[in-house]
Design an enzyme around this catalytic site. Structure first.
Site, mmCIF file in Angstrom:
data_model
loop_
_atom_site.group_PDB
_atom_site.id
_atom_site.type_symbol
_atom_site.label_atom_id
_atom_site.label_comp_id
_atom_site.label_asym_id
_atom_site.label_seq_id
_atom_site.Cartn_x
_atom_site.Cartn_y
_atom_site.Cartn_z
ATOM 1 N N GLU A 72 30.826 -9.833 -39.170
ATOM 2 C CA GLU A 72 29.460 -10.285 -38.900
ATOM 3 C C GLU A 72 29.107 -11.505 -39.742
ATOM 4 O O GLU A 72 28.432 -12.425 -39.300
ATOM 5 C CB GLU A 72 28.465 -9.140 -39.167
ATOM 6 C CG GLU A 72 27.030 -9.542 -38.881
ATOM 7 C CD GLU A 72 26.218 -8.470 -38.196
ATOM 8 O OE1 GLU A 72 26.806 -7.544 -37.596
ATOM 9 O OE2 GLU A 72 24.986 -8.554 -38.262
ATOM 10 N N PRO B 95 21.152 -11.379 -37.530
ATOM 11 C CA PRO B 95 22.352 -10.768 -38.095
ATOM 12 C C PRO B 95 22.071 -10.177 -39.471
ATOM 13 O O PRO B 95 21.109 -10.553 -40.145
ATOM 14 C CB PRO B 95 23.334 -11.928 -38.203
ATOM 15 C CG PRO B 95 22.478 -13.142 -38.351
ATOM 16 C CD PRO B 95 21.235 -12.851 -37.539
ATOM 17 N N CYS B 96 22.963 -9.268 -39.880
ATOM 18 C CA CYS B 96 22.906 -8.645 -41.197
ATOM 19 C C CYS B 96 22.996 -9.710 -42.263
ATOM 20 O O CYS B 96 23.856 -10.567 -42.156
ATOM 21 C CB CYS B 96 24.072 -7.670 -41.331
ATOM 22 S SG CYS B 96 24.602 -7.350 -43.014
ATOM 23 N N PRO B 97 22.247 -9.701 -43.306
ATOM 24 C CA PRO B 97 21.162 -8.792 -43.655
ATOM 25 C C PRO B 97 19.815 -9.494 -43.544
ATOM 26 O O PRO B 97 18.912 -9.253 -44.320
ATOM 27 C CB PRO B 97 21.470 -8.517 -45.122
ATOM 28 C CG PRO B 97 21.945 -9.879 -45.624
ATOM 29 C CD PRO B 97 22.537 -10.603 -44.438
#
Ligand code: HEM
Ligand code: SF4
Ligand code: SF4
Lengths: 417, 79, 237
Positions: free
Chosen positions: A384, B16-18
């Site tokens: 991610e 998206p994280c975070p």
């Protein structure tokens, strides 16, 4: 800087001096082989962003307090004492290092600049100079572990609300939960991130493979590791270890998050369960014929793949993503350099969370050149953090390249019999 | 829940994280102590993340509600 | 007075330097061994087969330097093999050890090894004055190379000066052998009686510098000799 703080810093430095760290700090010959390894230096040649340049800041402090020569003749090794100006430099070189460990493969001794920078980050915590946003996130993760029972209900509701979107990708049998929680004796405990984009594709794939799986209440990412705090790193990982032990699962599967994978698999000791990445699980499903993919979905688009540093060079997952891609497309192209030589995306080590857009864009110029040179329209990856950074790069440099999660590509290509 | 007086609405959907928690921690300073920010997100994890963040940051999550896949979290600035 | 100083350099100081160096090295190695071990792996992937052996081979052949800095790699090879050659050739001076025939007047390598290491060390030194190596170098890096350079250049002078006499050798392998033999047998003979050449002063300087190197060695980066293999193992095993 007052004397007590100095003493605390010296103590912290000393506490990190195990065999490996001492050898790293003692034996650099300053040959400079590693300089070109760093994407930050390669994009913008400034010696402070070279691996050895970064490490020298810490090495000079170490020489001052732990080496006879550094005490007697500090000028020989340019040994220095802790002060505010030095710590500013330490900050600048620690929080521009993504911890990709590409430099480790260049150094004739294998000196690990990431380890040295993780020590640097710990010193910054003691000096109260760490990026507060990373500590905040780490503290949040720990608090979440303590209070999880209070929010389990609303989390479960939110997860069940994802059902329609999961079913759009894969129609499971009636009655089966699209996103199961708290499944005792599950084969797989899947550790996602906060966002639904890390849950929906994975859920559809595991449902398609008829897996007995359970979604974790916790997020995979470990901000303790980003901020260089060993204690917090452990506390954050422990939440998941406890959950997995309670549910008696066979495997803990980490979503597409490189650091989470490395921390859980290699940095938290032995577990009563196996740790694998979601990419490895998909590859296994394909190998066992439990899922089938339709290549038509990517027809006409050239695809390349970015090896996330923590998953590949530092985690060993190289073949699985390529195997998956061979089921997704016939038009795959490797980047040059690739695999363990791949350039870091430039977003690791907490840089994405910290913002740092300017630096991230400038320091990853080599990355942009590398992926645009492939001529691919789709840049797939399995982390991610890399995804965010690569998307930012693609947009900033107007490359027109679309960045995709491997799991998302797989989930959209699932063939429903 | 709409009887809560909201000073600001933050749309954090799809980040998206975070980023949701990061944005929240940055934006909390933009309202007065005692005022409430209403956060819109699609992240299930936010339902545990925001209360956990609030407990460490000394802020308060008043309540949350879920509708059509959108999660609304009401955060009150205490400090 | 000068004679006394020369004697001190050529005999007692040699003993001191060797003893100091040996104790220093042992102390350094033991102080590292006594530290806690690394707990989590620092391996680089993909994993290699026969990782321990591979790490050792990598420590000695430096494949990453060959790939990324081929010129440096070439001189590093010449230099390190040269050092090994020099250690052997100095041992060979002893009458008990005969790598080249005992009758030979030349040192092992006929002086070529000395020239090779001198050129390599000059390359290292010049390189350090250029960007970007200049920016990462510290004074100790220049000093150690400069010291090595002086040792090598005086060594070269000795081997060249040996043939000054048109009739043959001023000093031969046997003459130096006698000096070293007196050292290993602790006879405390005055070396001037064994080494009669007019370039005796150059020999004294050479030995003095070598003594200094031995004294500094345990505190210098040359200690990488003992840690190159364990460091490479961290990356592989
Ligand atoms: C097992 C033995 C040894 C190994 C594996 C080894 C390995 C290496 C390596 C990997 C380098 C780094 C490249 C560089 O600095 O440019 C190096 C440099 C160097 N080595 Fe060794 N070495 C060994 C023994 C020695 C010995 C016995 C000496 C004694 C004179 C020595 C002197 C040096 C010096 C002075 C440099 C630095 C050159 C520079 O400043 O650029 N090494 N060695
Ligand atoms: S770990 Fe990566 S970012 Fe850090 S110094 Fe090495 S190459 Fe650069
Ligand atoms: S490659 Fe290794 S020894 Fe050479 S300067 Fe870099 S860290 Fe030091």
């Amino acid at each position: 800087m007052d004397e007590t703080r100095k003493q605390e810093l010296i103590k912290t430095l000393s506490s990190r001096l195990n065999q490996a760290m001492r050898m790293y700090l003692d034996n650099c010959t300053r040959c400079g082989t590693c300089i070109e390894a760093c994407h930050a230096y390669a994009s913008e040649p400034d010696i402070k962003y070279s691996p050895v340049g970064r490490a020298q800041n810490i090495r000079r402090l170490y020489e001052k307090y732990f080496k006879g020569a550094g005490k007697l003749a500090p000028w020989l090794s340019e040994a220095i004492e802790f002060d505010d100006a030095v710590m500013k430099k330490v900050y600048d070189t620690a929080y521009t290092c993504t911890g990709c460990r590409r430099c480790v493969t260049y150094c004739p001794f294998g000196i690990d600049t990431q380890q040295i920078q993780s020590l640097a980050k710990q010193l910054l915590i003691v000096a109260d100079m760490e990026p507060k946003v990373l500590s905040m996130l780490a503290d949040m993760s720990i608090a979440k572990g303590k209070n999880i029972d209070k929010t389990k209900g609303s989390f479960a509701t939110a997860v069940s609300n994802l059902e329609t979107e999961v079913l759009e990708r894969w129609r499971s049998e009636a009655g089966a939960k699209a996103v199961p929680l708290d499944v005792q004796d599950a084969n797989v405990l899947y550790i996602a991130l906060a966002g639904k984009h890390s849950i929906i594709p994975a859920a559809s794939i595991m449902n398609a493979a008829k897996e007995k799986w359970s979604l974790s209440y916790f997020e995979a990412v470990n901000f303790g590791a980003f901020v260089g705090n060993p204690q917090k790193t452990k506390e954050i990982a422990d939440r998941i270890i406890q959950e997995a032990t309670r549910l008696n699962v066979k495997e803990v599967v980490i979503c597409e998050c490189g650091t989470a994978y490395r921390v859980m698999k290699y940095m938290t000791g032995e577990h009563p369960f196996k740790v694998i990445s979601f990419i490895e699980l998909i590859a296994r499903y394909l190998q066992e014929g439990r899922i089938k993919l339709d290549k038509a979905k990517l027809q006409g688009r050239k695809v390349t793949y970015h090896d996330p540093c923590q998953l590949a060079r530092n985690g060993g997952v190289y073949e699985e993503p390529r195997y998956i891609l061979s089921h997704l497309t016939d038009d795959f192209v490797e980047m040059t350099p690739t695999r363990e030589d791949n350039w870091c995306c430039g977003g690791g080590g907490g840089l994405v969370a910290m913002g740092e857009k300017d630096f991230r864009m400038k320091s990853a110029k080599v990355k942009v050149d590398q992926f645009t040179a492939t001529g691919a329209q789709v840049l797939s990856t399995a982390c991610e953090n890399c995804h965010t950074q690569l998307s930012d790069l693609s947009e900033h440099y107007k490359t027109g390249v679309k960045v995709e999660y491997l799991s998302d590509l797989v989930s959209k290509a699932l063939v429903q019999e | 829940m709409s009887d809560i007086a909201v000073a600001k609405i933050l749309d954090l959907k799809g980040l998206p994280c975070p980023m949701p928690v990061v944005k929240m921690s940055q934006e909390i300073g933009s309202v007065q102590v005692g005022e409430v920010i209403e956060v819109h997100t699609t992240d299930p994890g936010s339902l545990s993340d925001f209360p956990a963040w609030a407990s460490t940051a000394g802020q308060e999550v008043l309540t949350s509600e879920q509708n059509n896949g959108v999660i609304k979290i009401f955060v009150k600035r205490l400090v | 007075m000068v004679d006394k100083i020369f004697y001190f350099i050529m005999v007692p100081m040699v003993y001191l330097a060797f003893a100091w160096c040996a104790v220093g090295i042992m102390w350094k190695v033991v102080s590292i061994l006594r530290l806690p071990k690394q707990t989590h792996t620092l391996k680089i992937f993909p994993e290699k087969s026969a990782a321990g052996l591979r790490a050792t081979i990598e420590a000695f052949t430096m494949p990453s330097v060959r790939r990324h800095q081929p010129v440096l790699w070439f001189f590093l090879g010449v230099f390190h093999l040269g050092i090994l050659g020099l250690i052997l050739s100095h041992l060979d001076l002893l009458p008990q050890i005969n790598l080249v025939s005992a009758e030979s007047k030349h040192m092992l390598g006929n002086g070529a090894i000395g020239v090779a290491v001198t050129v390599s060390v000059l390359y290292f030194l010049l390189r350090r004055f250029r960007t970007p190596i200049r920016e990462i170098s510290v004074p100790a890096d220049y000093l150690i190379l400069f010291l090595l350079f002086l040792i090598f250049i005086t060594g070269d002078t000795i081997s060249w000066a040996n043939s000054w006499n048109p009739d043959g050798f001023v000093l031969t392998k046997q003459d130096f052998g006698a000096y070293l033999n007196s050292l290993v047998h602790f006879t405390f003979t005055n070396p001037r009686d064994l080494l009669t050449g007019s370039h005796y002063v150059v020999i004294v300087i050479h030995v003095l510098l070598a003594n200094l190197l031995l004294l500094a060695l345990p505190f210098s980066k040359i200690m990488h000799t003992f840690f190159a293999v364990p460091l490479n193992r961290l990356r592989r095993v």
